[in-house]
Design an enzyme around this catalytic site. Structure first.
Site, PDB file in Angstrom:
ATOM      1  N   LYS A 181       0.888  -1.166   0.000  1.00 26.84           N
ATOM      2  CA  LYS A 181       0.000   0.000   0.000  1.00 26.84           C
ATOM      3  C   LYS A 181       0.924   1.213   0.000  1.00 26.84           C
ATOM      4  O   LYS A 181       1.436   1.627   1.040  1.00 26.84           O
ATOM      5  CB  LYS A 181      -0.871  -0.018   1.258  1.00 26.84           C
ATOM      6  CG  LYS A 181      -2.186   0.715   1.152  1.00 26.84           C
ATOM      7  CD  LYS A 181      -2.101   2.164   0.758  1.00 26.84           C
ATOM      8  CE  LYS A 181      -1.792   3.092   1.905  1.00 26.84           C
ATOM      9  NZ  LYS A 181      -1.641   4.511   1.491  1.00 26.84           N
ATOM     10  N   PRO A 182       1.173   1.787  -1.199  1.00 25.48           N
ATOM     11  CA  PRO A 182       2.058   2.959  -1.241  1.00 25.48           C
ATOM     12  C   PRO A 182       1.333   4.202  -0.755  1.00 25.48           C
ATOM     13  O   PRO A 182       0.100   4.199  -0.640  1.00 25.48           O
ATOM     14  CB  PRO A 182       2.393   3.081  -2.733  1.00 25.48           C
ATOM     15  CG  PRO A 182       1.229   2.471  -3.446  1.00 25.48           C
ATOM     16  CD  PRO A 182       0.628   1.430  -2.518  1.00 25.48           C
ATOM     17  N   SER A 183       2.077   5.261  -0.511  1.00 24.06           N
ATOM     18  CA  SER A 183       1.460   6.521  -0.090  1.00 24.06           C
ATOM     19  C   SER A 183       0.500   7.026  -1.158  1.00 24.06           C
ATOM     20  O   SER A 183       0.791   6.945  -2.353  1.00 24.06           O
ATOM     21  CB  SER A 183       2.552   7.566   0.144  1.00 24.06           C
ATOM     22  OG  SER A 183       1.973   8.853   0.193  1.00 24.06           O
ATOM     23  N   GLU A 184      -0.606   7.588  -0.723  1.00 21.45           N
ATOM     24  CA  GLU A 184      -1.565   8.155  -1.685  1.00 21.45           C
ATOM     25  C   GLU A 184      -0.955   9.311  -2.466  1.00 21.45           C
ATOM     26  O   GLU A 184      -1.439   9.695  -3.518  1.00 21.45           O
ATOM     27  CB  GLU A 184      -2.836   8.617  -0.975  1.00 21.45           C
ATOM     28  CG  GLU A 184      -2.609   9.743   0.008  1.00 21.45           C
ATOM     29  CD  GLU A 184      -3.869  10.130   0.781  1.00 21.45           C
ATOM     30  OE1 GLU A 184      -4.703  10.822   0.193  1.00 21.45           O
ATOM     31  OE2 GLU A 184      -4.001   9.728   1.954  1.00 21.45           O
ATOM     32  N   THR A 238       0.959   7.350  12.870  1.00 20.02           N
ATOM     33  CA  THR A 238       0.478   6.230  12.043  1.00 20.02           C
ATOM     34  C   THR A 238       0.974   4.907  12.626  1.00 20.02           C
ATOM     35  O   THR A 238       0.235   3.922  12.665  1.00 20.02           O
ATOM     36  CB  THR A 238       0.972   6.397  10.588  1.00 20.02           C
ATOM     37  OG1 THR A 238       0.572   7.677  10.121  1.00 20.02           O
ATOM     38  CG2 THR A 238       0.404   5.322   9.680  1.00 20.02           C
ATOM     39  N   LEU A 250      -1.803 -10.257  16.878  1.00 21.67           N
ATOM     40  CA  LEU A 250      -0.462 -10.585  17.386  1.00 21.67           C
ATOM     41  C   LEU A 250       0.549 -10.923  16.292  1.00 21.67           C
ATOM     42  O   LEU A 250       1.433 -11.750  16.493  1.00 21.67           O
ATOM     43  CB  LEU A 250      -0.544 -11.761  18.380  1.00 21.67           C
ATOM     44  CG  LEU A 250      -1.256 -11.455  19.693  1.00 21.67           C
ATOM     45  CD1 LEU A 250      -1.404 -12.723  20.520  1.00 21.67           C
ATOM     46  CD2 LEU A 250      -0.496 -10.405  20.491  1.00 21.67           C
ATOM     47  N   GLU A 256       9.242   1.657  10.911  1.00 20.80           N
ATOM     48  CA  GLU A 256      10.258   2.680  10.628  1.00 20.80           C
ATOM     49  C   GLU A 256       9.556   4.021  10.687  1.00 20.80           C
ATOM     50  O   GLU A 256       8.878   4.412   9.736  1.00 20.80           O
ATOM     51  CB  GLU A 256      10.857   2.439   9.237  1.00 20.80           C
ATOM     52  CG  GLU A 256      11.528   1.094   9.063  1.00 20.80           C
ATOM     53  CD  GLU A 256      12.795   0.956   9.884  1.00 20.80           C
ATOM     54  OE1 GLU A 256      13.324   1.978  10.366  1.00 20.80           O
ATOM     55  OE2 GLU A 256      13.251  -0.179  10.062  1.00 20.80           O
ATOM     56  N   CYS A 290      13.638  10.805   7.272  1.00 23.32           N
ATOM     57  CA  CYS A 290      13.479  10.474   8.688  1.00 23.32           C
ATOM     58  C   CYS A 290      14.758  10.708   9.481  1.00 23.32           C
ATOM     59  O   CYS A 290      14.713  10.880  10.688  1.00 23.32           O
ATOM     60  CB  CYS A 290      13.040   9.029   8.811  1.00 23.32           C
ATOM     61  SG  CYS A 290      14.083   7.934   7.851  1.00 23.32           S
ATOM     62  N   GLU A 392       8.925  16.508  15.091  1.00 25.06           N
ATOM     63  CA  GLU A 392       9.439  16.298  13.737  1.00 25.06           C
ATOM     64  C   GLU A 392       8.715  17.251  12.788  1.00 25.06           C
ATOM     65  O   GLU A 392       7.494  17.332  12.801  1.00 25.06           O
ATOM     66  CB  GLU A 392       9.198  14.853  13.297  1.00 25.06           C
ATOM     67  CG  GLU A 392       9.777  14.556  11.921  1.00 25.06           C
ATOM     68  CD  GLU A 392       9.499  13.134  11.457  1.00 25.06           C
ATOM     69  OE1 GLU A 392       8.356  12.666  11.587  1.00 25.06           O
ATOM     70  OE2 GLU A 392      10.436  12.491  10.941  1.00 25.06           O
ATOM     71  N   GLY A 465      10.250   3.794  16.426  1.00 23.23           N
ATOM     72  CA  GLY A 465       9.788   2.481  15.979  1.00 23.23           C
ATOM     73  C   GLY A 465      10.639   1.330  16.477  1.00 23.23           C
ATOM     74  O   GLY A 465      11.465   1.486  17.378  1.00 23.23           O
TER      75      GLY A 465
HETATM   76  P1  NDP Z   1       2.264   8.731   7.104  1.00 28.79           P
HETATM   77  O1  NDP Z   1       2.358   8.194   8.458  1.00 28.79           O
HETATM   78  O2  NDP Z   1       1.297   9.824   6.826  1.00 28.79           O
HETATM   79  O3  NDP Z   1       1.899   7.565   6.067  1.00 28.79           O
HETATM   80  C1  NDP Z   1       2.688   6.402   5.916  1.00 28.79           C
HETATM   81  C2  NDP Z   1       1.849   5.333   5.249  1.00 28.79           C
HETATM   82  O4  NDP Z   1       0.887   4.858   6.198  1.00 28.79           O
HETATM   83  C3  NDP Z   1       1.048   5.847   4.056  1.00 28.79           C
HETATM   84  O5  NDP Z   1       0.984   4.857   3.061  1.00 28.79           O
HETATM   85  C4  NDP Z   1      -0.296   6.112   4.691  1.00 28.79           C
HETATM   86  O6  NDP Z   1      -1.352   6.160   3.779  1.00 28.79           O
HETATM   87  C5  NDP Z   1      -0.400   4.923   5.626  1.00 28.79           C
HETATM   88  N1  NDP Z   1      -1.421   5.071   6.666  1.00 28.79           N
HETATM   89  C6  NDP Z   1      -1.901   6.205   7.216  1.00 28.79           C
HETATM   90  N2  NDP Z   1      -2.875   5.913   8.120  1.00 28.79           N
HETATM   91  C7  NDP Z   1      -3.003   4.565   8.137  1.00 28.79           C
HETATM   92  C8  NDP Z   1      -3.853   3.659   8.851  1.00 28.79           C
HETATM   93  N3  NDP Z   1      -4.771   4.080   9.726  1.00 28.79           N
HETATM   94  N4  NDP Z   1      -3.721   2.346   8.617  1.00 28.79           N
HETATM   95  C9  NDP Z   1      -2.787   1.902   7.741  1.00 28.79           C
HETATM   96  N5  NDP Z   1      -1.996   2.712   7.010  1.00 28.79           N
HETATM   97  C10 NDP Z   1      -2.081   4.032   7.215  1.00 28.79           C
HETATM   98  O7  NDP Z   1       3.751   9.141   6.701  1.00 28.79           O
HETATM   99  P2  NDP Z   1       4.229   9.965   5.444  1.00 28.79           P
HETATM  100  O8  NDP Z   1       3.872   9.244   4.187  1.00 28.79           O
HETATM  101  O9  NDP Z   1       3.777  11.376   5.617  1.00 28.79           O
HETATM  102  O10 NDP Z   1       5.826   9.871   5.604  1.00 28.79           O
HETATM  103  C11 NDP Z   1       6.535  10.693   6.454  1.00 28.79           C
HETATM  104  C12 NDP Z   1       6.870   9.991   7.752  1.00 28.79           C
HETATM  105  O11 NDP Z   1       7.580   8.788   7.488  1.00 28.79           O
HETATM  106  C13 NDP Z   1       7.785  10.824   8.630  1.00 28.79           C
HETATM  107  O12 NDP Z   1       7.364  10.791   9.974  1.00 28.79           O
HETATM  108  C14 NDP Z   1       9.129  10.130   8.499  1.00 28.79           C
HETATM  109  O13 NDP Z   1       9.976  10.341   9.589  1.00 28.79           O
HETATM  110  C15 NDP Z   1       8.725   8.706   8.326  1.00 28.79           C
HETATM  111  N6  NDP Z   1       9.802   7.963   7.664  1.00 28.79           N
HETATM  112  C16 NDP Z   1      10.543   7.071   8.400  1.00 28.79           C
HETATM  113  C17 NDP Z   1      11.626   6.409   7.825  1.00 28.79           C
HETATM  114  C18 NDP Z   1      12.446   5.443   8.629  1.00 28.79           C
HETATM  115  O14 NDP Z   1      13.255   4.720   8.032  1.00 28.79           O
HETATM  116  N7  NDP Z   1      12.302   5.370   9.937  1.00 28.79           N
HETATM  117  C19 NDP Z   1      12.017   6.656   6.424  1.00 28.79           C
HETATM  118  C20 NDP Z   1      11.162   7.594   5.757  1.00 28.79           C
HETATM  119  C21 NDP Z   1      10.094   8.217   6.361  1.00 28.79           C
HETATM  120  P3  NDP Z   1      -1.716   7.513   2.983  1.00 28.79           P
HETATM  121  O15 NDP Z   1      -0.693   8.538   3.305  1.00 28.79           O
HETATM  122  O16 NDP Z   1      -1.677   7.078   1.585  1.00 28.79           O
HETATM  123  O17 NDP Z   1      -3.077   7.902   3.425  1.00 28.79           O
END
Ligand code: NDP
Length: 503
Positions: A181-184, A238, A250, A256, A290, A392, A465
């Site tokens: 499920k990629p980012s929207e 998230t 479980l 991440e 991140c 952040e 995480g």
């Molecule tokens: P989001 O948390 O907004 O979204 C991440 C993914 O989770 C998206 O595909 C999103 O869907 C999905 N999602 C959102 N809500 C739900 C839910 N209730 N159930 C299941 N899936 C859900 O993050 P961003 O895309 O804005 O990315 C930025 C964040 O990612 C920053 O906090 C950054 O630090 C972190 N990050 C961490 C990394 C690491 O290695 N630790 C590397 C890169 C980024 P959608 O957005 O499509 O609605």
């Protein structure tokens, strides 16, 4: 997938080895964050789309087309994928640069490394050994690692292909089938990649990509009873929601999440290097990574000189069109991210910080005037209790703080809920190692920042995480380790036999 013109891409869901229409017509419009132009569309997917994808992945997991395939054979296919990706890197780099607004120079450098992930995991998966632990008595005792089954990958927008492929390469190498499920905001390159991987020999059903929103498609992936693991890259909020969703079943997760990386600069670091290092740490991807260097901690004796040079360097970074080879910093992903960054600047000033570079929306000529550009921003006189330091931002806004000695630097660095990336800059080798041992960060660089490799584990502590990407650690976490006890003695001693061995 249909291409309406050279530049506008329209995708369907990628399920069971082919593009399939979503069960509803609503589409996600992907607009360039740099110019506002339409780049492409993808389905705003449904829970039903997700269910069809999970069913396809489950069928593939139960058949012998992937999980039972010899790791050597799977490795051949993964290497084919790597080679095909190499031959199409330009296309993928252009697409991700357009979608994210990041400079093509950056995107190319990042994507050039991605084939290595497939080669690496294709290689080590062949060596995924169990063990032969001792066992009292006449027994052979061994462990073996088998695939989990169907796994769900939920990814962020900031490195659309990198984040997906870091997870996908290891999940596939371990013999799992996958639903992504990629980012929207950035589903195009994942949907394009899925077809390419199938062309490279991945059997149908092994990789499925369903675009849509987190609250619907993402949640449904977490809820799907056939899914045996969720691997998420996203924000900490998230992560908490996803952890709660899967807690009932479980199943294991890798999370991440967010970060607020400290960059600790001791006064024995040559000033040129300190400034170049901090600029690289902070402004790559316009600060939307991140591990972005968001808190620059500088030793008192060089603080003023550093601040002046760092601010000057930030002011000279060239903002521009992502496709321009000369561009050094691109746009932020959305209006929301732009406003969020500027809000943090305002709150910092209110709390007593001083802007020494940037601080505003960048004024650029058309068509970039419709883009979400924020000037590289350096804030001085920041303190650990300020919102801008605590939270952040995910934008080009950097806090600089002064420290006096090693202990003070460590207190400032560790005084945070996040524990993801950190870098330490010093010529004193003893101090460097002493310092990092106490640092609460899962990924640490000494005299560098941002560097990544498929063999080098990646993951955070605390609100950043848990679990690791990369390396043997990730490969093992994509399998089930089973223990097997084998009786070697010829006769079975009957427990219930009167007068027998146990009688
Ligand atoms: P989001 O948390 O907004 O979204 C991440 C993914 O989770 C998206 O595909 C999103 O869907 C999905 N999602 C959102 N809500 C739900 C839910 N209730 N159930 C299941 N899936 C859900 O993050 P961003 O895309 O804005 O990315 C930025 C964040 O990612 C920053 O906090 C950054 O630090 C972190 N990050 C961490 C990394 C690491 O290695 N630790 C590397 C890169 C980024 P959608 O957005 O499509 O609605």
């Amino acid at each position: 997938m249909t291409t309406e013109s050279d530049t506008i891409l329209h995708f369907d869901q990628f399920i069971d080895g082919e593009y399939r229409q979503s069960t509803q017509d609503r589409r996600l419009k992907i607009l360039s964050p740099a110019t506002g132009e339409l780049i492409g569309t993808a389905p705003d997917g449904t829970v039903d789309d997700l269910a069809v994808a999970v069913a396809a992945a489950s069928r593939a997991a139960r058949s012998d087309i992937w999980s039972d395939m010899d790791a050597l054979e799977r490795g051949h296919i993964l290497r084919n994928i790597a080679e095909m990706l190499k031959s199409r890197l330009h296309e993928f780099a252009q697409l991700d640069a357009r979608v994210t607004g990041r400079p093509i120079r950056e995107m190319r450098a990042q994507l050039t490394r991605l084939p290595e992930w497939f080669h690496y995991f294709a290689g080590i998966a062949r060596g995924l050994e169990g063990s032969v632990p001792p066992f009292k008595g006449d027994y052979l005792n061994y462990t073996q690692i088998t695939p989990l089954g169907v796994v769900g990958l939920i990814t962020s927008w900031n490195h659309p292909l990198l984040i997906m492929l870091k997870k996908l390469s290891v999940a596939l190498a371990a013999g799992n089938t996958v639903v992504v499920k990629p980012s929207e905001l950035a589903p195009l390159s994942p949907l394009l990649f899925a077809a390419m991987a199938t062309e490279a020999g991945l059997p149908k059903g092994v990789l499925n990509v369903v675009s849509g929103q987190g609250a619907t498609v993402g949640k449904a992936l977490c809820d799907a009873s056939e899914v045996a693991k969720i691997d998420l890259t996203g924000g900490t909020q998230t992560g908490r929601v996803v952890a709660r969703l899967v807690a009932e079943r479980l199943i294991p997760t890798t999370m991440e999440l967010g970060g607020k990386a400290p960059v600790v600069i001791f006064d024995d670091t040559p000033l040129d290097e300190a400034v170049a290092g901090a600029t690289f740490a902070s402004f790559i991807a316009s600060g939307q990574t991140c591990v972005s260097g968001a808190r620059i901690l500088v030793q008192g004796s060089i603080y003023d000189a550093f601040l002046e040079r760092f601010a000057q360097r930030a002011k000279t970074l060239r903002l521009g069109h992502p496709m321009d080879e000369a561009t050094q910093m691109g746009a932020l992903i959305s209006q929301r991210q732009m406003e969020r960054s500027l809000d943090y600047v305002a709150s910092a000033v209110e709390e007593g910080a001083r802007i020494v570079a940037g601080g505003r929306r960048a004024a650029l000529p058309a068509p970039l005037d419709r883009g979400f550009f924020v000037e590289p921003t350096v804030l001085a006189d920041t303190t650990p209790d300020m919102r801008v330091v605590r939270e952040e931002i995910f934008g080009p806004v950097v806090c600089v703080m002064r420290f006096e000695d090693e202990k003070h630097a460590l207190d400032l660095a560790n005084n945070h809920e996040f524990g993801l990336g950190a870098s330490v800059w010093t010529r004193d080798i003893g101090r460097a190692h002493r310092f990092v041992r106490k640092l609460n960060a899962g990924i640490v660089w000494i005299n560098d920042h941002h560097k990544n490799d498929p063999a080098s584990i990646w993951g955070g502590f605390g609100s950043s995480g848990h679990g690791k990407e990369n390396g043997w650690h990730a490969l093992r976490a994509y399998g089930k380790e089973q223990n097997v006890v084998v009786r070697l003695s010829a006769g079975f001693a009957d427990w219930y036999e009167d007068g027998g061995r146990y009688g």
